[in-house]
Design a protein around this motif. Structure first.
Motif, mmCIF file in Angstrom:
data_model
loop_
_atom_site.group_PDB
_atom_site.id
_atom_site.type_symbol
_atom_site.label_atom_id
_atom_site.label_comp_id
_atom_site.label_asym_id
_atom_site.label_seq_id
_atom_site.Cartn_x
_atom_site.Cartn_y
_atom_site.Cartn_z
ATOM 1 N N PHE A 45 0.852 -1.201 0.000
ATOM 2 C CA PHE A 45 0.000 0.000 0.000
ATOM 3 C C PHE A 45 0.884 1.246 0.000
ATOM 4 O O PHE A 45 0.617 2.214 -0.705
ATOM 5 C CB PHE A 45 -0.892 0.051 1.243
ATOM 6 C CG PHE A 45 -2.040 -0.931 1.246
ATOM 7 C CD1 PHE A 45 -2.220 -1.843 0.217
ATOM 8 C CD2 PHE A 45 -2.958 -0.925 2.298
ATOM 9 C CE1 PHE A 45 -3.288 -2.736 0.232
ATOM 10 C CE2 PHE A 45 -4.034 -1.813 2.321
ATOM 11 C CZ PHE A 45 -4.189 -2.726 1.291
ATOM 12 N N VAL A 68 0.821 4.517 -2.548
ATOM 13 C CA VAL A 68 0.465 5.865 -2.089
ATOM 14 C C VAL A 68 1.644 6.832 -2.209
ATOM 15 O O VAL A 68 1.464 8.018 -2.491
ATOM 16 C CB VAL A 68 -0.040 5.798 -0.625
ATOM 17 C CG1 VAL A 68 -0.258 7.189 -0.069
ATOM 18 C CG2 VAL A 68 -1.325 4.996 -0.569
ATOM 19 N N SER A 71 2.249 10.744 -0.472
ATOM 20 C CA SER A 71 1.008 11.458 -0.107
ATOM 21 C C SER A 71 0.439 10.998 1.220
ATOM 22 O O SER A 71 -0.739 10.675 1.319
ATOM 23 C CB SER A 71 -0.042 11.273 -1.198
ATOM 24 O OG SER A 71 0.495 11.592 -2.439
ATOM 25 N N VAL A 72 1.279 10.882 2.215
ATOM 26 C CA VAL A 72 0.792 10.477 3.527
ATOM 27 C C VAL A 72 1.083 11.581 4.541
ATOM 28 O O VAL A 72 1.881 12.479 4.289
ATOM 29 C CB VAL A 72 1.449 9.161 4.008
ATOM 30 C CG1 VAL A 72 0.977 7.988 3.184
ATOM 31 C CG2 VAL A 72 2.968 9.270 3.938
ATOM 32 N N GLY A 73 0.426 11.475 5.688
ATOM 33 C CA GLY A 73 0.658 12.448 6.748
ATOM 34 C C GLY A 73 0.355 13.846 6.263
ATOM 35 O O GLY A 73 -0.693 14.115 5.706
ATOM 36 N N PHE A 83 -0.963 14.484 2.785
ATOM 37 C CA PHE A 83 -2.192 13.808 2.373
ATOM 38 C C PHE A 83 -3.011 14.678 1.428
ATOM 39 O O PHE A 83 -3.511 14.228 0.420
ATOM 40 C CB PHE A 83 -3.028 13.443 3.601
ATOM 41 C CG PHE A 83 -4.374 12.890 3.252
ATOM 42 C CD1 PHE A 83 -4.486 11.656 2.642
ATOM 43 C CD2 PHE A 83 -5.537 13.612 3.507
ATOM 44 C CE1 PHE A 83 -5.719 11.138 2.295
ATOM 45 C CE2 PHE A 83 -6.777 13.101 3.171
ATOM 46 C CZ PHE A 83 -6.862 11.853 2.557
ATOM 47 N N ASN A 89 -11.948 22.988 8.788
ATOM 48 C CA ASN A 89 -11.658 22.662 7.393
ATOM 49 C C ASN A 89 -12.878 22.984 6.549
ATOM 50 O O ASN A 89 -13.963 22.471 6.799
ATOM 51 C CB ASN A 89 -11.361 21.163 7.242
ATOM 52 C CG ASN A 89 -9.985 20.806 7.761
ATOM 53 O OD1 ASN A 89 -9.003 21.476 7.423
ATOM 54 N ND2 ASN A 89 -9.904 19.758 8.572
ATOM 55 N N LYS A 148 -8.262 26.215 5.355
ATOM 56 C CA LYS A 148 -8.320 26.319 6.806
ATOM 57 C C LYS A 148 -8.955 27.667 7.106
ATOM 58 O O LYS A 148 -8.427 28.710 6.697
ATOM 59 C CB LYS A 148 -6.901 26.291 7.400
ATOM 60 C CG LYS A 148 -6.227 24.933 7.325
ATOM 61 C CD LYS A 148 -6.687 24.038 8.462
ATOM 62 C CE LYS A 148 -6.006 22.676 8.368
ATOM 63 N NZ LYS A 148 -6.684 21.682 9.206
ATOM 64 N N HIS A 199 -15.871 13.986 8.964
ATOM 65 C CA HIS A 199 -14.554 14.642 8.966
ATOM 66 C C HIS A 199 -14.619 16.162 8.921
ATOM 67 O O HIS A 199 -13.592 16.820 8.916
ATOM 68 C CB HIS A 199 -13.717 14.154 7.784
ATOM 69 C CG HIS A 199 -13.402 12.695 7.835
ATOM 70 N ND1 HIS A 199 -12.345 12.195 8.540
ATOM 71 C CD2 HIS A 199 -14.031 11.622 7.297
ATOM 72 C CE1 HIS A 199 -12.314 10.874 8.404
ATOM 73 N NE2 HIS A 199 -13.335 10.508 7.664
ATOM 74 N N TYR A 208 -7.793 15.711 7.955
ATOM 75 C CA TYR A 208 -9.247 15.760 8.129
ATOM 76 C C TYR A 208 -9.619 14.850 9.298
ATOM 77 O O TYR A 208 -10.022 13.703 9.110
ATOM 78 C CB TYR A 208 -9.968 15.318 6.849
ATOM 79 C CG TYR A 208 -9.676 16.220 5.683
ATOM 80 C CD1 TYR A 208 -10.219 17.503 5.617
ATOM 81 C CD2 TYR A 208 -8.842 15.817 4.646
ATOM 82 C CE1 TYR A 208 -9.945 18.353 4.556
ATOM 83 C CE2 TYR A 208 -8.562 16.659 3.578
ATOM 84 C CZ TYR A 208 -9.105 17.929 3.540
ATOM 85 O OH TYR A 208 -8.831 18.761 2.493
ATOM 86 N N PRO A 209 -9.454 15.345 10.525
ATOM 87 C CA PRO A 209 -9.629 14.470 11.691
ATOM 88 C C PRO A 209 -11.046 13.914 11.793
ATOM 89 O O PRO A 209 -12.004 14.499 11.269
ATOM 90 C CB PRO A 209 -9.330 15.404 12.874
ATOM 91 C CG PRO A 209 -9.343 16.775 12.342
ATOM 92 C CD PRO A 209 -9.106 16.711 10.880
ATOM 93 N N VAL A 264 -13.111 11.636 3.385
ATOM 94 C CA VAL A 264 -11.814 11.047 3.080
ATOM 95 C C VAL A 264 -12.173 9.721 2.438
ATOM 96 O O VAL A 264 -12.425 8.750 3.108
ATOM 97 C CB VAL A 264 -10.994 10.824 4.362
ATOM 98 C CG1 VAL A 264 -9.664 10.185 4.052
ATOM 99 C CG2 VAL A 264 -10.791 12.138 5.081
ATOM 100 N N LYS A 294 -4.530 6.090 -0.453
ATOM 101 C CA LYS A 294 -4.050 7.283 0.244
ATOM 102 C C LYS A 294 -4.973 7.586 1.431
ATOM 103 O O LYS A 294 -4.516 7.826 2.557
ATOM 104 C CB LYS A 294 -4.074 8.433 -0.779
ATOM 105 C CG LYS A 294 -3.395 9.682 -0.365
ATOM 106 C CD LYS A 294 -3.374 10.644 -1.552
ATOM 107 C CE LYS A 294 -4.214 11.853 -1.236
ATOM 108 N NZ LYS A 294 -4.093 12.918 -2.250
ATOM 109 N N ALA A 295 -6.248 7.525 1.176
ATOM 110 C CA ALA A 295 -7.217 7.777 2.246
ATOM 111 C C ALA A 295 -7.155 6.682 3.300
ATOM 112 O O ALA A 295 -7.249 6.951 4.502
ATOM 113 C CB ALA A 295 -8.620 7.876 1.654
ATOM 114 N N GLU A 313 -4.303 7.332 5.528
ATOM 115 C CA GLU A 313 -4.550 8.488 6.392
ATOM 116 C C GLU A 313 -5.302 8.035 7.654
ATOM 117 O O GLU A 313 -4.983 8.445 8.761
ATOM 118 C CB GLU A 313 -5.371 9.538 5.625
ATOM 119 C CG GLU A 313 -5.822 10.731 6.449
ATOM 120 C CD GLU A 313 -4.743 11.767 6.690
ATOM 121 O OE1 GLU A 313 -3.570 11.463 6.459
ATOM 122 O OE2 GLU A 313 -5.089 12.885 7.119
#
Lengths: 91, 1000, 417
Positions: free
Chosen positions: B597, B601, B604-606, B609, B630, B635, C124, C169-170, C281, C319-320, C323
């Motif tokens: 995985f 990806v 594009s993590v953390g 993203f 968001n 923001k 989210h 996006y918590p 997400v 990716k999602a 996350e």
């Protein structure tokens, strides 16, 4: 992921484009004169062809121009690309 | 050297000792070993238990087709990985591998009891049972099934390593660094084509690189020596990139290919130093040459799954590449010539070997070679059984009947510690079919070979069905020349000598003295599906190969049927009495081998993203303790708590300040579209519901936009900057979609209009100041400007200068207060904002966030598209009839407003709601009913916005209610889980209906 | 006579090495004429035939399947079953299905492995919270079990979700329907096929419809690759290819067919024991009985019948996933595939009569048809048998696109799967 030959920019990855669905569905000039059925026909009914389809694409992450494209939806082969307003090619 | 490391080869550096553990015990191997070769060098065959029957299983192959030898790596560390093939992973110092799917241990596995109840658990047994009593499914049966299923364990800690992506374009991509790939790459690169060669092993050469048999000679050299020279030539070529440890994952349409490069998986954990673990190459190749090779087939006979039963060619690779003998007393069981190379190689190293061949005779040079050496060959024979629980000890063989459908004569038991099996070869057509190519069935050797293709690619070498060295070399040369349109291949005059197979025989399911329903003849080793399972599926009416596959789970293990698919098809064809070619194959789906995985990806993590969009004032908000919300990718400050205020307290304070003195809001995120052209006002006429032609220059107007289905889509204020120049604002979340939609209409429906659209959202920063003191603050900021209502009325705009910087001031209001918005180039946004704060200090100007904005506008009854609407509301439903022009002939969505169900009076309509208890705040999303005891409950609407209004000192709410327009004053109920709240329908404008405050 | 399936029959058959099991369904050639023909041998089509035979006493019926039964979207979906829909019409439809699911293994005497492991939908952003709370309130009042969970409760229910409030996006909370879950997709098709076959339904595989014959406004029969089949009632349940069949009858439908992708990981021991879906997400995941993580990706945004979506969609989905579940980074994708779904503008299905007499359509399920299988079959059977919709599918008529009474689950921000 196919490649689209944008008539303005040349060959680009499909991920740069967005599809606007079936082409040559002309917005009625006088919508108020249509009955509900006729309006629904314009609004929602689609050929959704399996095979050669004429469709609209937009180079969304590029020149942002809309254009037409002829694609076989059964194998994603693109047969032609032409600008808005141009005559559709005979496929 | 250990007992089984009997040979020195140039591929393994026997001076570099590597220690690792398997199931907690420490072993030694050498640099260059795979886990499998290192285990075999220590005499270890037993490495796992099977999925269903928990039978002991050994290493079976030397590549990605391995069904049995799959391990958990580095268990209990953050580097752990389940289901790693021992045949692929290179060992490194400190590697910890453990077996899977066994408890308490590999040697003594309780699950082995399943082997004894196997008669009760044939293919698909779970569809037929576990139904009674019903409640047991959830509590007992299913948890039990789940516990016993699964292989390795998922990591439980975040991955410490990083992954990378790289996009690459090339003229020619060659997949596979075997002999055909090397020939192809050399031809391509020598002809000035930018070429990439990828190979999944750590060195080039495929199986030819260790083919050291005198019967295989190219230009006078043994094939391995010839190829070694070719590889060193190849490495000198300029326009060739060679990527080893890189395997093709997927072949998508338009020659878009994904390849995974292993960068650090062969390094000890302490040498990883945070560098990239794997890189996914995204390659767009003009032309693709697939030289993926072939996979050796097993043979299907009773108990063909014991540890020590290995594919014949793998035995050769372990011997000639790794220097490891899989056994000291070998039997080779084959239906073809290729296994004789293994036999000769073993014999030449002084290792005992015998051959069992199902053919009656064969007379090629390699067979003569074996016969001359004196290797014992049992012709026309088959193995009918094997013995030995954790390692093979002996086999029983019998003669085959004339037509091969039965066994005859006496049983002959032979001792062995390794049974090398070969059922012929299967071309790896995965890439070809993934790309949309078709296959033909070749009867003579029972293989599917590539035929019709969908992409600009060719297949060369054994993946194309060319198995003999001479045809591989010559056909590859010729095919590549044609494909690349080249006259001189460089291999045109090459001479190749090789053994040529003269006799072919294939039996998918070998006969036995007992019926197949009493045997365990494994087809899919990992999933434990046997020949009798396939026959059971057929008997029960599962006719299609896909049905058989799904019912028996054949081909659905982690090797994805690389070893099993052909036999499954063969047995189906034989049983059904049809030709194999007519059955088709199952679909080979990407990826070719399981793909991490993380690699898919990439980066594009953390924090990568998703993009974070920040306004130019963002840092100020942070410094002033803003909490953020968001909104799309933006923001936005949500509220600005002071001294541990919670959301409610902060919003009450901010709201009061905005109404009583002055509030300031960062409105930069609202979408802004610059509209120019001689038809700009006509264009607005068509996209908004109201009329725009008569809007004066310097004036602002609120507009509502529908989609063609008549539902509210977006809203905002548009300002006429000049005769042919407007600035449109949109909602924050809707900006991009609105622009796309407008462009769509402009370019495709109304190309005759002279209009140009430009997104300027990011170009301007917007500061909004509202409240009764806002005018005074503006005056301080722009001392030369006349802010009187006559000179600068509500809904108008003026250009201005601040510190010599141009800006635009709009007098517009989303709060109902006297209010101004200042647009300035983004780079000056923060400076302007701070000037406003400074100028407002004496009025205690209070920054407020989105939550307060929502409250203030709700007091005034202004809607928020997306909160008070949900894609099912017309402007009429919102009681905004006033904004729908009756005069205009057409606008987007107009016709849809007059359909039989959109003109109904009983649609949901926007209303205000007041709770009988003014301190009770309704929950947004709560449903509304008019009768509490009606069964079933009829919901007539829901609460869309709800707040405690500090300015009215009571709770207020907006809601949509069926027929709400006519319900003012009516009592309704909001049923909550534990109570019903009494509410009364009210006007949805709660404050200053007369618009006095706007001109205060 | 069919074998009755049970542990006892397994034991009994073990003594004869399982050589006496009967066919689960037959392999007949088509008859000349049927009282009704169902086009499409997926779960919905087979269920339709089953209920026509069982509840409406129509035994002379056939199911025509172009390939092999269950080989379309039935065998390609991520098997999520839930009924927590927003609008009354949808809630009625899907909960009708859910109630049938709860007893389906016993009814069919075929273990379809309906696993009520719960489905969680995550929020989210603040609008997600409003929308999901709205849905939860509506569900509760419609008698559907759905509860709102705050972030802490989400974490308790599924500990491996990353509920850190510092991520992009918590997770701000979520809804949980405990009766929801998953089922074994192939078994659904096979179970219905076996049940229908036992009542005399002809299940005809490898039989492609090539044309629809009409006499004026009434259907007369079907041209197929196995010859002409006469019938006065045709029920089309050919997800993905609905428009292709409609075009044969000169009809246009409000549908677009798009590739929808899904993937599974290699099997691992139990790690997630519920179904988690996230719309904002875009990712949803569950774990199959076999141990594979089953992950649903999205559709491509263009019409295609290729069953091969673009890699971007898979990349975006994983990716999602990472996350929300960073621990899955070292897991491996074993297999990915695509199906073709036909999507209505309002993301709700069509179970409807048409203006051609005897021609009925069941289509437009988009990305979420599997969960409705038993309900859809039951209601479509009712509609075909009575030439009149059941009250539970009345809202899902074709006329809504004319009158403007859409069942807009999409606009209402419900998760569209």
């Amino acid at each position: 992921m196919f490649i689209i030959n944008c008539p303005y920019c040349g060959e680009r990855d499909q991920s740069e484009f967005s599809c606007g669905g079936e082409a040559h569905i002309i917005r009625p000039k006088q919508p108020t004169e249509l009955n509900d059925d006729q309006w629904a026909e314009y609004l929602f009914m689609r050929k959704n062809i399996k095979g050669v389809q004429f469709e609209r694409w937009n180079h969304a992450h590029g020149c942002r121009k809309w254009f037409n494209l002829v694609r076989d939806t059964s194998n994603d082969k693109i047969h032609a690309v032409y600008k808005m307003g141009e005559k559709p090619p005979v496929i | 050297m250990t007992k089984y490391r009997i040979n020195k080869t140039r591929f393994i550096d026997q001076t570099k000792n590597v220690s690792f553990t398997f199931d907690g015990k420490t072993y030694h191997g050498f640099e260059g070993d795979t886990l499998a070769s290192a285990l075999l060098s220590n005499g270890i065959h037993l490495v796992g238990r099977s999925f269903k029957y928990h039978r002991p299983r050994g290493i079976m192959s030397c590549g990605s087709e391995e069904p049995n030898a799959i391990c958990q790596i580095n268990n209990n560390t953050e580097y752990t990985e389940p289901n790693v093939r021992a045949t692929e992973i290179e060992i490194y110092e400190g590697l910890k591998a453990s077996s899977q799917n066994c408890w308490p241990s590999l040697n003594f596995d309780i699950g082995g009891v399943n082997n004894f109840i196997s008669p009760l658990i044939p293919a698909g047994f779970y569809y037929k049972t576990f139904m009674w009593p019903k409640s047991f499914w959830k509590k007992i049966y299913e948890p039990l099934i789940r516990m016993s299923a699964g292989l390795g364990k998922s990591p439980t800690k975040p991955d410490p390593e990083i992954y990378d992506h790289k996009h690459e374009h090339c003229d020619v991509l060659v997949i596979g660094g075997g002999i055909s790939g090397i020939i192809s790459a050399k031809i391509a690169a020598k002809n000035n084509l930018k070429t990439i060669l990828i190979e999944d092993k750590n060195i080039l050469g495929g199986s030819t690189i260790y083919q050291n048999n005198k019967n295989f000679v190219i230009d006078g050299q043994k094939s391995n020596e010839w190829l070694t020279n070719e590889i060193s030539e190849l490495q000198k070529l300029d326009n060739l990139t060679i990527k080893t440890r890189t395997s093709l994952a997927a072949f998508h349409s338009y020659n878009y290919l994904l390849a995974k490069e292993n960068i650090s998986d062969h390094l000890p954990l302490d040498k990883k130093d945070g560098s990239i673990r794997q890189r996914l190459w995204k390659i767009r190749a003009d032309k693709v040459i697939v030289g993926a090779g072939a996979i050796e087939r097993p043979l299907i006979f009773n108990n063909n799954d014991r540890p020590g039963i290995i594919l014949a060619h793998s035995v050769k690779k372990y011997l000639d590449f790794y220097g490891v003998s899989s056994g000291l007393n070998n039997i080779i069981f084959t239906n073809n010539d290729s296994a004789y190379e293994t036999a000769v190689s073993l014999f030449e190293k002084g290792i005992s070997v015998k051959i069992v061949d199902i053919r009656k005779k064969s007379s090629s040079s390699i067979i003569k070679n074996a016969e001359e050496l004196g290797i014992e060959i049992y012709w026309n024979s088959t193995v009918i059984n094997t013995f030995g629980y954790k390692k093979i000890k002996s086999i029983e063989i019998m003669n085959l009947s004339e037509d091969g459908s039965n066994v005859t004569g006496n049983k002959n038991k032979i001792q062995c510690d390794c049974l090398a099996i070969s059922g012929g070869w299967t071309p790896m057509v995965h890439m070809h079919t993934q790309s949309g190519g078709k296959l033909d069935f070749r009867e003579i050797d029972q293989v599917f070979v590539p035929s019709e293709k969908n992409e600009n690619h060719i297949n060369v070498g054994s993946c194309n069905g060319d198995f003999e060295l001479e045809e591989i070399v010559k056909n590859t040369n010729n095919k590549v020349k044609t494909f690349l349109n080249i006259n001189e291949g460089g291999f045109d005059k090459i001479s190749v000598l090789c053994s040529k197979e003269s006799e072919k025989k294939n039996i998918w399911l070998l006969p036995n003295t007992i019926s197949e329903s009493k045997t365990k003849s494994f087809i899919d080793f990992q999933n434990d599906s046997t020949a009798k399972d396939i026959k059971l599926a057929l008997r029960e009416g599962f006719k299609s190969i896909e049905h058989v596959k799904r019912y028996t789970t054949t081909g659905m293990a982690t090797d994805q049927g690389k070893l099993s698919n052909m036999h499954a098809l063969g047995i189906i064809a034989d049983t059904a009495g049809v030709k194999m070619g007519t059955l088709g194959t199952t679909t080979f789906r990407p990826p070719f081998t399981p793909l991490t995985f993380g690699a898919i990806v990439g980066r594009s993590v953390g924090k990568f993203f998703d993009v974070v969009r920040k306004t130019s004032i963002h840092e100020w908000h942070i410094q002033n303790n803003a909490k953020f919300e968001n909104v799309g990718q933006w923001k936005r400050p949500w509220y600005y708590p002071i001294n541990n205020e919670n959301l409610y307290e902060a919003v009450q304070r901010e709201s009061k300040a905005a109404r009583n003195s002055a509030g300031i809001l960062d409105a930069s995120t609202l979408g802004k579209i610059d509209i120019q052209g001689s038809d700009a006002s006509e264009f607005l006429n068509r996209v908004y519901t109201n009329a725009w032609s008569k809007l004066g220059i310097g004036k602002c107007r609120y507009g509502l936009m529908l989609n063609e289905d008549g539902m509210v889509y977006d809203d905002g204020v548009t300002t006429r900057l000049g005769e042919n120049h407007f600035l449109m604002t949109t909602t924050t979340g809707g900006a991009a979609n609105v622009l796309s939609k407008l462009e769509d209409y402009l370019q495709t429906e109304w190309p005759e209009l002279d209009v140009y659209l430009t997104s300027v959202t990011d170009h301007y920063s917007t500061t909004s100041i509202c409240g009764p003191n806002s005018k005074k603050i503006l005056k301080k900021l722009f001392p030369n400007k006349d802010f009187s209502d006559e000179a600068f009325p509500h809904m108008s705009y003026q250009d201005a200068l601040i510190d010599k910087i141009e800006c635009r001031i709009m007098r517009i209001s989303f709060t109902g207060e006297l209010s101004y918005e200042i647009n300035i180039e983004s780079k000056y946004g923060r400076s302007l904002w701070e000037s406003c704060i400074k100028a407002g200090e004496e009025y205690k100007i209070t920054p407020y966030g989105t939550e307060t904005m929502h409250l203030l506008r709700a007091e005034k009854g202004f809607i928020i598209v997306g909160q008070d609407t949900d894609g099912t509301m017309t402007p009429i439903d919102l009681q905004m009839d006033w904004i729908v022009s009756k005069k205009k002939y057409d606008f987007i969505g107009k016709r849809s407003l007059y359909r039989s169900d959109t003109i109904r009076e009983d649609r949901k309509q926007l209303v205000g709601l007041l709770t009988d208890d003014p301190n009770e705040i309704l929950e947004e999303g709560a449903q509304i009913v008019s009768e509490l005891d009606k069964n079933p409950v009829e919901m007539i609407g829901h609460v869309t916005s709800s707040y405690f209004s500090p300015n009215l000192n009571k709770s207020i709410a907006l809601a949509v209610v069926k027929g709400g327009k006519k319900m003012k004053g009516q009592k309704l109920f909001v049923p909550m889980e534990n109570k019903n709240i009494n509410v009364t329908v009210s006007d949805f404008i709660f404050l200053d209906k007369e618009n006095k405050r706007i001109n205060a | 006579m069919k074998n009755k399936y049970s542990i006892f029959s397994l034991v009994k058959n073990a003594f004869s090495q399982h050589e006496n099991w009967k066919q689960a369904w037959g392999n007949p050639e088509p008859k000349k004429e049927y009282d009704a023909v169902i086009v499409g041998g997926g779960g919905h089509g087979l269920a339709t035939a089953y209920y026509l035979a069982k509840k409406h006493d129509m035994k002379n019926i056939a199911v025509l399947e172009k390939g092999w039964i269950g080989g379309g979207n039935t065998g390609r979906n991520t098997t999520i079953i839930r009924s927590n829909y927003l609008w009354d019409a949808s809630a009625g439809l899907y909960d009708h299905a859910l109630k049938i699911w709860e007893n389906l293994s016993q009814e069919l005497n075929y273990n379809i492995m309906f696993s009520q492991r719960g489905v969680m939908n995550l929020a989210h952003n603040l609008q997600d919270v409003r929308d999901l709370k709205r849905r939860t309130h509506a569900n509760r009042l419609n008698g559907i079990d759905a509860v709102w969970l705050d972030t802490k409760q989400v974490k308790e229910f599924c500990p491996i979700i990353n509920t850190s409030q510092d991520i992009r996006y918590p997770v701000l909370g979520g809804t949980l329907q405990r009766r929801a879950g998953t089922a074994r997709h192939d078994a659904v098709a096979w179970g219905y096929a076996r049940g229908a076959d036992a009542m005399g339904v002809d299940i005809i595989q490898n039989c492609e419809v090539k044309g629809i014959k009409r006499n004026g406004d009434q259907v007369e029969g079907l041209e197929t690759t196995k010859g002409f089949i006469k019938t006065k009632k045709i029920g089309v349940v050919a997800a993905g290819h609905s428009s292709v069949i409609a075009n044969m009858a000169g009809l246009k439908l409000p549908l677009e067919s798009k590739p929808l992708q899904a993937l599974v990981s290699e099997p691992v021991k139990p790690i997630i024991d519920t179904v988690v879906m996230s719309n904002a997400v875009h990712a949803y995941v569950s774990q199959s009985d076999k141990g594979e993580l089953v992950i649903g990706a999205g559709t491509d945004a263009y019409i295609s019948y290729t069953q091969r979506g673009s890699h971007d969609v898979v990349e975006g989905t994983l990716k999602a996933i990472l996350e929300l579940y960073p621990i899955f980074s070292r897991m491996k994708m074993l297999r990915q595939w695509g199906g073709i779904v036909d999507i209505c503008p309002d993301a709700s299905p069509i179970i409807s009569k048409t203006n051609i007499k005897g021609l009925y359509f069941n289509c437009g399920w988009g990305t979420g048809g599997f969960k409705a299988t038993p309900g859809s079959g039951d209601l479509f059977a009712h509609t075909i048998a009575n030439d009149e919709p059941h009250k539970l599918n009345a809202a899902f008529n074709l006329n809504r696109f004319v009158s403007g009474d859409l069942v807009d689950e999409h606009g209402a921000a419900a998760v569209a799967h």
